[in-house]
Structure formats: structure tokens, C-alpha cells
Motif scaffolding. Structure first.
Motif, PDB file in Angstrom:
ATOM      1  N   GLU A  56      23.373  36.303  -6.141  1.00 51.27           N
ATOM      2  CA  GLU A  56      24.902  34.774  -6.640  1.00 51.27           C
ATOM      3  C   GLU A  56      24.383  33.285  -5.741  1.00 51.27           C
ATOM      4  O   GLU A  56      23.804  32.843  -6.229  1.00 51.27           O
ATOM      5  CB  GLU A  56      26.670  34.637  -7.270  1.00 51.27           C
ATOM      6  N   ASP A  57      24.210  33.427  -4.389  1.00 47.27           N
ATOM      7  CA  ASP A  57      24.096  32.820  -2.897  1.00 47.27           C
ATOM      8  C   ASP A  57      21.948  32.989  -3.116  1.00 47.27           C
ATOM      9  O   ASP A  57      21.767  32.188  -2.738  1.00 47.27           O
ATOM     10  CB  ASP A  57      24.478  33.137  -1.795  1.00 47.27           C
ATOM     11  N   MET A  58      21.812  33.910  -3.590  1.00 46.52           N
ATOM     12  CA  MET A  58      19.707  33.842  -3.584  1.00 46.52           C
ATOM     13  C   MET A  58      19.521  32.836  -4.089  1.00 46.52           C
ATOM     14  O   MET A  58      19.771  32.388  -5.668  1.00 46.52           O
ATOM     15  CB  MET A  58      19.602  35.051  -3.861  1.00 46.52           C
ATOM     16  N   LEU A  59      18.489  31.883  -3.661  1.00 42.20           N
ATOM     17  CA  LEU A  59      17.793  31.218  -4.008  1.00 42.20           C
ATOM     18  C   LEU A  59      16.821  31.898  -4.726  1.00 42.20           C
ATOM     19  O   LEU A  59      16.045  32.231  -4.441  1.00 42.20           O
ATOM     20  CB  LEU A  59      17.557  30.410  -2.981  1.00 42.20           C
ATOM     21  N   LEU A  60      16.798  31.695  -6.267  1.00 44.65           N
ATOM     22  CA  LEU A  60      15.890  31.933  -7.348  1.00 44.65           C
ATOM     23  C   LEU A  60      14.369  31.245  -7.271  1.00 44.65           C
ATOM     24  O   LEU A  60      13.999  30.267  -7.077  1.00 44.65           O
ATOM     25  CB  LEU A  60      16.190  31.968  -8.656  1.00 44.65           C
ATOM     26  N   PRO A  61      13.604  31.682  -6.528  1.00 46.92           N
ATOM     27  CA  PRO A  61      12.029  31.479  -6.904  1.00 46.92           C
ATOM     28  C   PRO A  61      11.980  30.335  -8.391  1.00 46.92           C
ATOM     29  O   PRO A  61      12.318  30.968  -9.291  1.00 46.92           O
ATOM     30  CB  PRO A  61      10.859  32.523  -6.939  1.00 46.92           C
ATOM     31  N   PRO A  62      10.415  29.715  -8.404  1.00 48.82           N
ATOM     32  CA  PRO A  62      10.093  28.731  -9.437  1.00 48.82           C
ATOM     33  C   PRO A  62      10.229  29.326 -11.056  1.00 48.82           C
ATOM     34  O   PRO A  62      10.085  28.755 -11.668  1.00 48.82           O
ATOM     35  CB  PRO A  62       8.779  28.000  -9.294  1.00 48.82           C
ATOM     36  N   LEU A  63       9.832  30.925 -10.854  1.00 45.56           N
ATOM     37  CA  LEU A  63       9.248  31.271 -12.189  1.00 45.56           C
ATOM     38  C   LEU A  63      10.502  32.229 -12.386  1.00 45.56           C
ATOM     39  O   LEU A  63      10.295  33.261 -14.318  1.00 45.56           O
ATOM     40  CB  LEU A  63       8.007  32.282 -12.333  1.00 45.56           C
ATOM     41  N   ILE A  80       3.655  35.569 -21.529  1.00 44.78           N
ATOM     42  CA  ILE A  80       5.382  36.586 -21.737  1.00 44.78           C
ATOM     43  C   ILE A  80       6.217  36.337 -20.921  1.00 44.78           C
ATOM     44  O   ILE A  80       5.861  35.315 -19.396  1.00 44.78           O
ATOM     45  CB  ILE A  80       4.175  37.225 -21.052  1.00 44.78           C
ATOM     46  N   ARG A  81       7.290  36.498 -21.003  1.00 43.33           N
ATOM     47  CA  ARG A  81       8.479  36.221 -20.463  1.00 43.33           C
ATOM     48  C   ARG A  81       9.720  37.962 -20.012  1.00 43.33           C
ATOM     49  O   ARG A  81       9.800  38.295 -21.849  1.00 43.33           O
ATOM     50  CB  ARG A  81       9.298  34.601 -20.902  1.00 43.33           C
ATOM     51  N   ILE A  82      10.300  38.126 -19.563  1.00 46.40           N
ATOM     52  CA  ILE A  82      11.018  39.294 -19.703  1.00 46.40           C
ATOM     53  C   ILE A  82      12.265  38.673 -19.459  1.00 46.40           C
ATOM     54  O   ILE A  82      12.426  37.904 -17.889  1.00 46.40           O
ATOM     55  CB  ILE A  82      10.214  39.953 -18.534  1.00 46.40           C
ATOM     56  N   ASP A  83      13.057  38.922 -19.985  1.00 44.44           N
ATOM     57  CA  ASP A  83      14.738  38.916 -19.884  1.00 44.44           C
ATOM     58  C   ASP A  83      15.517  40.495 -19.792  1.00 44.44           C
ATOM     59  O   ASP A  83      15.156  40.960 -19.742  1.00 44.44           O
ATOM     60  CB  ASP A  83      14.945  38.087 -20.980  1.00 44.44           C
ATOM     61  N   THR A  84      16.039  40.138 -18.364  1.00 44.96           N
ATOM     62  CA  THR A  84      17.314  41.587 -17.846  1.00 44.96           C
ATOM     63  C   THR A  84      18.193  40.932 -17.631  1.00 44.96           C
ATOM     64  O   THR A  84      18.723  39.954 -17.422  1.00 44.96           O
ATOM     65  CB  THR A  84      16.655  41.487 -16.603  1.00 44.96           C
ATOM     66  N   ALA A  85      19.380  41.450 -18.307  1.00 46.39           N
ATOM     67  CA  ALA A  85      20.581  41.357 -17.858  1.00 46.39           C
ATOM     68  C   ALA A  85      21.396  41.241 -16.363  1.00 46.39           C
ATOM     69  O   ALA A  85      20.783  41.219 -15.776  1.00 46.39           O
ATOM     70  CB  ALA A  85      21.336  42.727 -18.726  1.00 46.39           C
ATOM     71  N   TYR A  86      22.335  40.190 -16.280  1.00 46.42           N
ATOM     72  CA  TYR A  86      22.590  39.935 -15.535  1.00 46.42           C
ATOM     73  C   TYR A  86      23.087  40.939 -14.401  1.00 46.42           C
ATOM     74  O   TYR A  86      23.223  40.597 -13.073  1.00 46.42           O
ATOM     75  CB  TYR A  86      23.937  38.722 -15.017  1.00 46.42           C
ATOM     76  N   GLU A  87      23.614  42.366 -15.015  1.00 53.55           N
ATOM     77  CA  GLU A  87      24.421  43.274 -14.225  1.00 53.55           C
ATOM     78  C   GLU A  87      23.073  43.670 -13.902  1.00 53.55           C
ATOM     79  O   GLU A  87      23.367  44.674 -12.488  1.00 53.55           O
ATOM     80  CB  GLU A  87      25.462  43.864 -15.039  1.00 53.55           C
ATOM     81  N   ARG A  88      21.798  44.299 -14.257  1.00 49.73           N
ATOM     82  CA  ARG A  88      20.799  44.717 -13.482  1.00 49.73           C
ATOM     83  C   ARG A  88      20.082  43.931 -12.323  1.00 49.73           C
ATOM     84  O   ARG A  88      19.243  45.273 -11.928  1.00 49.73           O
ATOM     85  CB  ARG A  88      19.505  45.198 -14.517  1.00 49.73           C
ATOM     86  N   VAL A  89      20.069  42.916 -12.344  1.00 52.26           N
ATOM     87  CA  VAL A  89      18.961  42.402 -11.458  1.00 52.26           C
ATOM     88  C   VAL A  89      19.355  42.584  -9.442  1.00 52.26           C
ATOM     89  O   VAL A  89      21.283  42.115 -10.027  1.00 52.26           O
ATOM     90  CB  VAL A  89      18.991  41.130 -11.175  1.00 52.26           C
ATOM     91  N   THR A  90      19.269  42.876  -8.528  1.00 48.62           N
ATOM     92  CA  THR A  90      19.921  42.761  -8.000  1.00 48.62           C
ATOM     93  C   THR A  90      18.740  42.021  -6.690  1.00 48.62           C
ATOM     94  O   THR A  90      17.999  41.333  -6.740  1.00 48.62           O
ATOM     95  CB  THR A  90      19.151  44.191  -6.821  1.00 48.62           C
ATOM     96  N   LEU A  91      19.355  41.760  -5.558  1.00 46.23           N
ATOM     97  CA  LEU A  91      18.610  40.887  -4.646  1.00 46.23           C
ATOM     98  C   LEU A  91      17.422  41.165  -4.687  1.00 46.23           C
ATOM     99  O   LEU A  91      16.970  41.034  -3.936  1.00 46.23           O
ATOM    100  CB  LEU A  91      19.541  40.924  -3.357  1.00 46.23           C
ATOM    101  N   ALA A  92      16.829  42.862  -3.842  1.00 51.49           N
ATOM    102  CA  ALA A  92      15.794  43.276  -4.105  1.00 51.49           C
ATOM    103  C   ALA A  92      14.885  43.004  -4.737  1.00 51.49           C
ATOM    104  O   ALA A  92      13.477  42.477  -4.608  1.00 51.49           O
ATOM    105  CB  ALA A  92      15.688  44.962  -3.793  1.00 51.49           C
ATOM    106  N   ASP A  93      15.527  42.763  -6.326  1.00 51.62           N
ATOM    107  CA  ASP A  93      14.452  42.453  -6.845  1.00 51.62           C
ATOM    108  C   ASP A  93      13.998  41.353  -7.019  1.00 51.62           C
ATOM    109  O   ASP A  93      13.122  40.336  -7.226  1.00 51.62           O
ATOM    110  CB  ASP A  93      15.492  42.428  -8.311  1.00 51.62           C
ATOM    111  N   ILE A  94      15.173  40.101  -6.765  1.00 49.74           N
ATOM    112  CA  ILE A  94      15.263  39.130  -6.550  1.00 49.74           C
ATOM    113  C   ILE A  94      13.887  38.698  -4.865  1.00 49.74           C
ATOM    114  O   ILE A  94      12.992  37.672  -5.476  1.00 49.74           O
ATOM    115  CB  ILE A  94      16.137  37.772  -6.701  1.00 49.74           C
ATOM    116  N   LYS A  95      13.810  39.176  -4.272  1.00 57.60           N
ATOM    117  CA  LYS A  95      12.759  39.430  -3.382  1.00 57.60           C
ATOM    118  C   LYS A  95      11.790  39.664  -3.817  1.00 57.60           C
ATOM    119  O   LYS A  95      10.636  39.308  -3.790  1.00 57.60           O
ATOM    120  CB  LYS A  95      13.357  40.251  -2.553  1.00 57.60           C
ATOM    121  N   THR A  96      11.216  40.757  -4.546  1.00 58.47           N
ATOM    122  CA  THR A  96      10.213  40.844  -5.282  1.00 58.47           C
ATOM    123  C   THR A  96       9.798  40.471  -5.896  1.00 58.47           C
ATOM    124  O   THR A  96       7.670  39.951  -5.336  1.00 58.47           O
ATOM    125  CB  THR A  96      10.038  42.405  -6.421  1.00 58.47           C
ATOM    126  N   VAL A  97      10.416  39.118  -6.785  1.00 55.85           N
ATOM    127  CA  VAL A  97       9.282  37.916  -7.431  1.00 55.85           C
ATOM    128  C   VAL A  97       9.006  37.139  -6.672  1.00 55.85           C
ATOM    129  O   VAL A  97       7.836  36.207  -6.781  1.00 55.85           O
ATOM    130  CB  VAL A  97      11.011  38.049  -8.157  1.00 55.85           C
TER     131      VAL A  97
END
Length: 225
Positions: A56-63, A80-97
Motif C-alpha cells: 500500500e505504501d509503495m509508490l507505483l511506477p508510471p505504467l 496490451i494491458r494486464i489486470d491483476t487482482a489486488y490481493e495477488r500483487v506483492t511488493l516483489a511484483d511492483i519492484k519487478t515492474v
């Protein structure tokens, strides 16, 4: 007897000298901008690696964006845009982006930095009234090499970027595989620029030879008097 104005040869390419006077410092600045962008990407990547906070506190990247309906969406390009449920996204996923986007920025900077530098040098020669400088051919060849190698690197980074994001956010990630493929577009363009660089170098060599012969003829004529 003065030469008539209409008899003087027309200068069809005079504008390139004026453009080069503006372009040489501009591309020199862009060179430093791309170098700075590459270093900044590395610094941001290190900071992101050290960050340890909640999703929740992690700043999201532009895309990447969070929707009120309770899902994240990530745009990977090509419509192409991918939608993912909120509960499936982890901090590691955001860092990957973030890492994926930094890889793309770094790849573009790696290609454009040398292109900007050698364009600046080439334009500086033309702006200085020395289009026959033999180094101009080398500058064009270096631009072609930068495009040929850099484009392939950017293409690899782009495909890896898409693969990384799709594999991270698609539910059946085991069905996603990396397929780099071959694209000769950048290679062909780079080879064409290299060929033009060799033409510029050849013209400069011929000009140098003609100048040397004219100087020698004048010297011989003066000694016979």
C-alpha cells in the motif's frame, strides 16, 4: 570583371551548416542527458532494491495503476494491458515492474548516448566549415555501429521487459516463455549508415589527395619561374 550573380553556383545544402551550428551543442547536451539517465536508472534500481515497505505504501511506477474496483493494471505496450487482482500483487511484483522499466530506459540511454556524441562531433565539423575532415567518416561509422548494436540491445530489452511483466502478472505463468526472435531492421539501418560513413571518408580522402596535388603543382610552377 565581376561575376554575375546568376552565374554563381547555387548552394543547395547551405542550410545543413546552419542546422549543424544548432545541432552540435544540442546533441552534446543530449549525450550528457543520456549518460545521466543511465546513472540515475542504476541509482533508482539500487534504492528500490533496498526499499522494504508494504504494498500500500509503495509508490507505483508510471505504467502501473491501482483502480477503485480493487485491481492493478499494467500497460506493457503494443496496445496490451494486464489486470491483476489486488490481493495477488506483492511488493516483489511492483519492484519487478520498476526494474523492467529501468531496463528499458537504460537500454535506450546506452544506444542514444554514443549516437548523440558522434552526431555532435560530426555537426561540429560541418559547422566549423570543415566537411572534408577525414574523421567525419569515422563519426558516421561509429553512429552506424551504435545504431546496429544499440537497436538490437533495445529490442532484446523490450522483449525481455514484456516477458517479465506478462510472466509476473498472468495467472498461468508456466505457460509464458521467452522468445527473442530475430529482427534485422536495426542491423540493416546501421549497415547503411556505416556505408554512408565510408562514402564520407572516401570523399574526404579524395579531397585531401586533390588538395595535395594542387599544392604540389603550384610549388612546381613557382620553382620554374
Amino acid at each position: 570583371m565581376k561575376r554575375k550573380k546568376s552565374d554563381r553556383p547555387k548552394s543547395e545544402y547551405r542550410a545543413v551548416a546552419a542546422f549543424s551550428k544548432l545541432g552540435a551543442p544540442l546533441f552534446k547536451v543530449l549525450y550528457y542527458v543520456f549518460i545521466g539517465g543511465l546513472l540515475l536508472s542504476a541509482i533508482i534500481a539500487l534504492i528500490v532494491f533496498l526499499v522494504n515497505t508494504t504494498v500500500e505504501d509503495m509508490l507505483l511506477p508510471p505504467l502501473m495503476s491501482l483502480h477503485d474496483d480493487g485491481y492493478y493494471s499494467i500497460t506493457i505496450g503494443n496496445g496490451i494491458r494486464i489486470d491483476t487482482a489486488y490481493e495477488r500483487v506483492t511488493l516483489a511484483d511492483i519492484k519487478t515492474v520498476i526494474y523492467a522499466e529501468l531496463i528499458m530506459i537504460g537500454a535506450v540511454c546506452c544506444m542514444m548516448a554514443p549516437v548523440s556524441l558522434f552526431l555532435s562531433k560530426l555537426m561540429a565539423s560541418i559547422a566549423a566549415g570543415d566537411p572534408y575532415r577525414q574523421k567525419n567518416g569515422r563519426y558516421a561509422i561509429y553512429i552506424g555501429l551504435s545504431v546496429m548494436v544499440g537497436y538490437s540491445f533495445v529490442l532484446f530489452a523490450r522483449r525481455f521487459y514484456n516477458y517479465l511483466l506478462v510472466k509476473t502478472f498472468v495467472a498461468d505463468s508456466e505457460a509464458i516463455h521467452l522468445s527473442l526472435g530475430i529482427d534485422l531492421g536495426g542491423v540493416i539501418v546501421g549497415l547503411l549508415i556505416i556505408f554512408l560513413g565510408n562514402l564520407i571518408g572516401h570523399a574526404a580522402e579524395k579531397r585531401s589527395e586533390e588538395t595535395a596535388l594542387e599544392t604540389a603543382d603550384k610549388a612546381d610552377g613557382g620553382s620554374e619561374m
